[in-house]
Design an enzyme around this catalytic site. Structure first.
Site, mmCIF file in Angstrom:
data_model
loop_
_atom_site.group_PDB
_atom_site.id
_atom_site.type_symbol
_atom_site.label_atom_id
_atom_site.label_comp_id
_atom_site.label_asym_id
_atom_site.label_seq_id
_atom_site.Cartn_x
_atom_site.Cartn_y
_atom_site.Cartn_z
ATOM 1 N N GLU A 117 0.823 -1.208 0.000
ATOM 2 C CA GLU A 117 0.000 0.000 0.000
ATOM 3 C C GLU A 117 0.860 1.264 0.000
ATOM 4 O O GLU A 117 0.515 2.257 -0.644
ATOM 5 C CB GLU A 117 -0.955 0.001 1.205
ATOM 6 C CG GLU A 117 -2.049 -1.046 1.129
ATOM 7 C CD GLU A 117 -2.974 -0.870 -0.066
ATOM 8 O OE1 GLU A 117 -3.029 0.228 -0.644
ATOM 9 O OE2 GLU A 117 -3.649 -1.845 -0.447
ATOM 10 N N TYR B 55 -6.149 6.120 4.849
ATOM 11 C CA TYR B 55 -6.308 5.104 3.795
ATOM 12 C C TYR B 55 -5.466 3.868 4.097
ATOM 13 O O TYR B 55 -5.957 2.733 4.053
ATOM 14 C CB TYR B 55 -5.924 5.665 2.423
ATOM 15 C CG TYR B 55 -5.761 4.558 1.414
ATOM 16 C CD1 TYR B 55 -6.883 3.929 0.879
ATOM 17 C CD2 TYR B 55 -4.497 4.085 1.064
ATOM 18 C CE1 TYR B 55 -6.745 2.866 -0.003
ATOM 19 C CE2 TYR B 55 -4.361 3.023 0.185
ATOM 20 C CZ TYR B 55 -5.486 2.422 -0.347
ATOM 21 O OH TYR B 55 -5.352 1.362 -1.202
ATOM 22 N N ASP C 114 -9.190 5.936 -1.132
ATOM 23 C CA ASP C 114 -8.198 6.662 -1.923
ATOM 24 C C ASP C 114 -8.888 7.271 -3.137
ATOM 25 O O ASP C 114 -10.121 7.275 -3.238
ATOM 26 C CB ASP C 114 -7.048 5.734 -2.325
ATOM 27 C CG ASP C 114 -7.496 4.609 -3.265
ATOM 28 O OD1 ASP C 114 -8.710 4.483 -3.531
ATOM 29 O OD2 ASP C 114 -6.620 3.869 -3.761
#
Length: 366
Positions: free
Chosen positions: A46, A129, A147
């Site tokens: 991520e 996020y 996002d």
């Protein structure tokens, strides 16, 4: 503007969840971080995927996990090796923050990535996020992971006309996800929203006829899918003129410089350079003077071998590339080194310096 309750009430939530998750489980891409739900690997992926395309990330992720397979390995690694593993991905503060946070996880949480929103949000570089992605994907906790992809998808599905460029708008979409998310499979639900945005509900020309949740999409029903999301344009980037030098000592070693510990491209190595503040005559002599003023050493410049452009999110570097010789005896330090071409491989350079070195090698091959 808050979401009108009727925006969500118009959706059969159970049917929406089923259609979305079924599509994802059948059509999801085979990505290396999806092979298991290891929180560390989810975390690394991520962070890498921020501002970077999936195709670009895949080889970097594989190499990073090969070099640092566990939290302990990354926590104990020398920063130079970590930056080398990240070399070329850009936004280097991401990996410095990641290593800093991983050290905290090792020391404070016995190497286990925290599984509560409160604890994980305190880690350096872990925003809402990333926290939501780790908690939902790795731990199965129904937390939103919002996002740009998710905001684009939901702006169309729920016909939300808030400006997604404004930070406050994220809260609108987080509230929506909390209502829509599957509590039975939050991992697949959040990944499915991301995948839908990447493959089907794209920024331009969304493939609505292929969309598994088209029947739930208010934007499609209203015919406004191409007008959403609303996003104001960023401010214009700033142009910066630089002169860089590929300079050698008598033995043919190249002079390299380590950037400061903070700021843009912190702690990366680079080819020495100076900023040109205005259009100048007798550029060669003035570049030599600027090197002397800024770096306190003398060089002899031979020729310009070309110009490169490197674009950041907020500025553009236009770099005139010189070759030359150093006209002094260098006392090597943490900040300055003389290295062979082969030894360059041991140091992490930003893309701009890599472009310059390729330019130089192309000149040699002509």
């Amino acid at each position: 503007m808050l979401i009108e309750q009727e925006n969500i009430e118009n959706i059969n939530i159970n049917a929406f969840q089923k259609d979305l998750i079924t599509w994802f489980k059948n059509e999801q891409r085979n990505l290396p971080w999806r092979k298991d739900q290891d929180p560390y690997k989810v975390w690394v992926s991520e962070i890498m995927l921020q501002q970077t395309r999936v195709d670009t990330v895949i080889p970097y992720f594989n190499r990073f996990i090969e070099w640092f397979p566990t939290i302990e390995d990354l926590a104990e690694a020398h920063e130079d090796k970590v930056l080398k593993a990240w070399e070329g991905l850009g936004y280097y503060s991401r990996v410095r923050n990641l290593q800093s946070a991983v050290k905290e996880v090792k020391e404070k949480y016995n190497g286990e990535v925290p599984s509560t929103p409160e604890e994980i949000a305190r880690l350096k570089g872990v925003g809402p996020y990333t926290a939501g992605a780790i908690l939902s994907i790795a731990y199965g906790i129904p937390e939103p992971a919002v996002d740009g992809n998710v905001m684009r998808v939901l702006s169309r599905i729920l016909s939300i006309w808030d400006d997604i460029a404004k930070p406050a708008t994220r809260k609108v979409f987080e509230k929506a996800v909390r209502t829509l998310i599957s509590h039975e499979d939050p991992s697949a639900f959040n990944q499915a929203l991301m995948e839908l945005g990447a493959l089907i509900c794209t920024p331009t020309s969304p493939s609505c006829l292929l969309c598994p949740v088209r029947d739930h999409c208010q934007g499609f029903y209203e015919g406004v899918q191409n007008e959403l999301p609303i996003k104001t344009k960023k401010t214009k980037t700033r142009d910066v003129q630089l002169a860089a030098a590929i300079v050698f000592d008598e033995s043919g070693k190249i002079l390299i410089h380590k950037r400061p510990e903070s700021g843009l491209l912190a702690n990366l190595w680079e080819l020495p350079n100076v900023e040109l503040h205005h259009s100048i005559q007798n550029e060669r002599e003035q570049v030599i003077d600027l090197f002397n003023q800024n770096h306190n050493f003398k060089i002899n410049l031979e020729k310009i071998i070309g110009q490169i452009e490197h674009v950041f999110s907020h500025l553009i570097w236009n770099i005139r590339v010189y070759t030359g010789k150093i006209a002094f005896t260098l006392q090597e330090s943490e900040e300055w080194k003389l290295v062979t071409f082969e030894e360059l491989e041991e140091f992490a350079f930003p893309v701009s310096s890599q472009k310059m070195l390729r330019l130089y090698q192309e000149q040699l091959e002509e």
